[in-house]
Structure formats: C-alpha cells, structure tokens
Motif scaffolding. Structure first.
Motif, PDB file in Angstrom:
ATOM      1  N   VAL A 310     -12.410  13.917  -3.871  1.00  0.00           N
ATOM      2  CA  VAL A 310     -12.931  12.605  -3.461  1.00  0.00           C
ATOM      3  C   VAL A 310     -12.666  12.382  -1.972  1.00  0.00           C
ATOM      4  N   ALA A 311     -13.569  11.641  -1.338  1.00  0.00           N
ATOM      5  CA  ALA A 311     -13.389  11.319   0.074  1.00  0.00           C
ATOM      6  C   ALA A 311     -12.801   9.914   0.164  1.00  0.00           C
ATOM      7  N   VAL A 312     -11.684   9.791   0.870  1.00  0.00           N
ATOM      8  CA  VAL A 312     -10.970   8.509   0.949  1.00  0.00           C
ATOM      9  C   VAL A 312     -11.230   7.874   2.303  1.00  0.00           C
ATOM     10  N   TYR A 313     -11.699   6.652   2.293  1.00  0.00           N
ATOM     11  CA  TYR A 313     -12.015   5.933   3.534  1.00  0.00           C
ATOM     12  C   TYR A 313     -10.777   5.214   4.058  1.00  0.00           C
ATOM     13  N   ALA A 314     -10.525   5.366   5.343  1.00  0.00           N
ATOM     14  CA  ALA A 314      -9.257   4.894   5.926  1.00  0.00           C
ATOM     15  C   ALA A 314      -9.006   3.398   5.764  1.00  0.00           C
ATOM     16  N   GLY A 315     -10.024   2.604   5.931  1.00  0.00           N
ATOM     17  CA  GLY A 315      -9.827   1.163   5.974  1.00  0.00           C
ATOM     18  C   GLY A 315      -9.203   0.562   4.735  1.00  0.00           C
ATOM     19  N   GLU A 316      -9.504   1.128   3.581  1.00  0.00           N
ATOM     20  CA  GLU A 316      -9.178   0.432   2.335  1.00  0.00           C
ATOM     21  C   GLU A 316      -7.909   0.878   1.646  1.00  0.00           C
ATOM     22  N   VAL A 317      -7.431   2.053   1.997  1.00  0.00           N
ATOM     23  CA  VAL A 317      -6.355   2.589   1.167  1.00  0.00           C
ATOM     24  C   VAL A 317      -5.139   2.975   1.974  1.00  0.00           C
ATOM     25  N   SER A 318      -4.085   3.218   1.252  1.00  0.00           N
ATOM     26  CA  SER A 318      -2.867   3.717   1.863  1.00  0.00           C
ATOM     27  C   SER A 318      -2.584   5.051   1.202  1.00  0.00           C
ATOM     28  N   VAL A 319      -2.235   6.026   1.994  1.00  0.00           N
ATOM     29  CA  VAL A 319      -1.932   7.333   1.433  1.00  0.00           C
ATOM     30  C   VAL A 319      -0.466   7.630   1.691  1.00  0.00           C
ATOM     31  N   ARG A 320       0.237   7.953   0.620  1.00  0.00           N
ATOM     32  CA  ARG A 320       1.684   8.226   0.763  1.00  0.00           C
ATOM     33  C   ARG A 320       1.988   9.656   0.352  1.00  0.00           C
ATOM     34  N   GLY A 321       3.054  10.179   0.908  1.00  0.00           N
ATOM     35  CA  GLY A 321       3.544  11.448   0.413  1.00  0.00           C
ATOM     36  C   GLY A 321       4.202  11.195  -0.932  1.00  0.00           C
ATOM     37  N   ILE A 322       4.260  12.208  -1.746  1.00  0.00           N
ATOM     38  CA  ILE A 322       4.856  12.008  -3.065  1.00  0.00           C
ATOM     39  C   ILE A 322       6.378  11.950  -2.961  1.00  0.00           C
ATOM     40  N   TYR A 323       6.946  12.844  -2.143  1.00  0.00           N
ATOM     41  CA  TYR A 323       8.405  12.932  -2.097  1.00  0.00           C
ATOM     42  C   TYR A 323       9.022  12.206  -0.913  1.00  0.00           C
ATOM     43  N   ASN A 324       8.254  12.125   0.161  1.00  0.00           N
ATOM     44  CA  ASN A 324       8.790  11.420   1.338  1.00  0.00           C
ATOM     45  C   ASN A 324       7.644  10.749   2.088  1.00  0.00           C
TER      46      ASN A 324
END
Ligand code: BTN
Length: 326
Positions: A310-324
C-alpha cells in the motif's frame, strides 16, 4: 558592505590591503574602516597590519544575515536573508513576509524562537543561540497537492548538508525527520498558502539540534544533537549555507518532473526505515508492514503481512518503528 568585506577576507584567507578593498568596492577608506570596526564589534577577530592590510583570524558562531550573506554560495536559495535575534516562530514570520510579496528563495533565520512549532500542533523547543531555526520561502509553479513533496526534497537537502559538513551518517525517517544513529536531529514543518489551481507560497521550516546536549526528559530517548554526536560544536553557518546550496540542486531536479521520479532512488538510499517493520497509524486504521521505499509522488510503500503493498500518504498518517523511534 560588512558582508562583502567579510566575503573577500574569507576567500583570500590572507591579508587584503585597505587600498584593494577600496578599489574593489569603489568606496572610501573610512567606509572600509567602519565596516571592519563593526565586524570586530560583532566578534570577528580581524588582524590589521600596516602596509599589509586586514586578515580574518577567527569568526564567532554567528548566523546573522551578514555572516550568512558572506558565505552563501547559491543562485537563489537564501538570496535574500532575514536574521532575527528572537521571534515566536520563523515560519510565522516567513508567512507574513510571503504575504507581503517577498521574493522566492528568501530565508528567515532566528537565534531563538519562543513559540516554535512542530508538526501535528506540537511545540518545537530550542535553546538560545545554539540551535538552527530557519524558514525558506519558495513559490513553485506546481499544483498544490504536490507541495508535500517539497518537504521530502528538503529532508534530502538537510540530511546531505549535515553529512557533508560534519561527516555524520544521516538518514531520513519518512517523511522528513532527519536521524543520526536512530535519533532525531532535525524536523521540518512545511506550510502553504494556495488556491485550488495554484500555490501562492510554501514556507519550509527547518529545525536542527546543533550545539547543545541537554534535552527535556521526554525527548532524551528519541532526540540527539550534532554536538552530542560529534563531541564538539559545529559551525551553524556552514550547515545553513550548505543546506541552501544542496536544496537548490534538489529543488531544480524535482521541478523538472514535478515529482520524486528523478530523486526517489537517492531518497531511498537515505531512508532509515527501508526494509524495516513499521506501524502505520491511520485514523481508524492501524496496520504493520515493511517499508519498501517511496513512489514518484513521495508516498511510502508499505508491504503488508498479506503481501499487498500500500502507498501511504504523508499528510494523514504517522509511521512508527516497531521496536524504537525509527
Ligand atoms: C517537527 O515536528 O519535526 C517539525 C519541527 C520544525 C521546527 C522548525 S524550527 C524553524 C521553523 N519554525 C517553526 O516554528 N518550526 C520550524
């Protein structure tokens, strides 16, 4: 005048006679002498020797318009400089200037912000005279929905500039946090004024943790500074000027296609999340996957557990690392 004198002294790296300076700028000896005196008052150490002239011995860590103007090596980025000792937010100030019609490439730099803004309504705190806070005004002739890519282009420029000046291994946490050894060193906040069919201006705000080592408790785990990483303070002016120089190059490459087409591969090489597990926090929809890079529009490609990408658009989401953090 001050800026020009400083520039010559810096380029020469040796004594320049008063006569030479007078002829060069077509001004009187008094004007040169006045310029030298003002520079000294600002903390520049300038040696003056009879029959030899002036030589720059040491520059203070200043980021004034005079200092930056004497070092800026660009065609238009930072072409007009506005320095503020203190301001609420360079982004706010730049927006006002942009509303008043200031030129493309104007850079607002401040030594302290008392109301710095971060992304998602957060605050951005910095100590006096030790950090970098700047906002660049650009007026790209592109459709408004493409403006978010400006932030990616800026992220690349900041990462590259820090790497060039300090040698530190910078990476980008998509979309635009710059990280070193997994900790955040810089953040970017882009604001825009646009109509349906065109952009009036884009203000790109850049904050860089430079010469300090103390962080508030809640940031200690996730943030770092250049001084912390290097063990000594950096030349802030060098980083600002290099960022502008590299930004200009990336910006022009971006404008050729008005997309990340020609830059995606390079961006990918800087991507801290590449091939890492990330958790995507979309309003009402959370999922995990592996980050595989970006597409031409700057969206993050995330491969989900079921194999779908899936392509994630920057404006709407937050992307986190799983461990840090990354
Ligand atoms: C983030 O949350 O990561 C973005 C931080 C952006 C901070 C910079 S500092 C210069 C400019 N002026 C502001 O008020 N914010 C940006």
């Amino acid at each position: 005048m001050k800026s020009k004198i400083l520039n010559i002294l810096r380029i020469k790296g040796d004594y320049v006679s008063g006569q030479e300076l007078c002829e060069y700028f077509g001004v009187t000896r008094t004007a040169i002498w006045k310029g030298i005196r003002q520079l000294r008052e600002e903390g520049y150490q300038i040696d003056a020797v009879k029959n030899k002239g002036y030589r720059l011995l040491e520059s203070p860590d200043l980021i004034t318009d005079v200092e930056l103007g004497s070092r800026m090596d660009t065609n238009w980025a930072g072409g007009k400089l506005v320095y503020l000792d203190e301001v609420d937010s360079t982004n706010n100030y730049a927006r006002k200037l942009a509303e008043d019609g200031v030129q493309h490439g104007t850079l607002v730099v401040a030594d302290y912000q008392n109301g710095g803004k971060g992304r998602r309504g957060r605050t951005w705190v910095m100590p006096h005279r030790k950090a970098i806070a700047m906002s660049l005004i650009v007026r790209p002739d592109i459709r408004p929905e493409k403006a978010s890519m400006m932030t990616l282009v800026t992220g690349m420029a900041v990462a590259e500039a820090i790497k060039k000046v300090t040698g530190l291994d910078t990476k980008i946490k998509w979309p635009n946090d710059i990280v070193i050894n997994g900790k955040k060193i810089s953040g970017i906040l882009t604001e825009m004024s646009a109509e349906m069919d065109g952009i009036n201006y884009v203000v790109i705000g850049i904050g860089i943790n430079a010469n300090f080592t103390e962080f508030p408790e809640e940031l200690r785990e996730t943030a770092t500074s250049l001084q912390q990483q290097l063990g000594y303070p950096v030349d802030r002016g060098a980083i600002i000027c290099m960022t502008m120089k590299i930004f200009e190059i990336y910006y022009e490459r971006f404008m050729e296609t008005q997309s990340m087409k020609g830059l995606a591969e390079e961006y990918q090489q800087m991507l801290a999340n590449l091939d890492r597990q990330v958790r995507v926090l979309e309003p009402g929809n959370e999922y995990s996957g592996v980050a595989r890079g970006i597409d031409e529009t700057g969206q993050l490609l995330v491969e989900k557990e079921n194999g779908e990408t899936v392509a994630v658009y920057a404006g709407e989401v937050s992307v986190r690392g799983i461990y840090n953090y990354v």
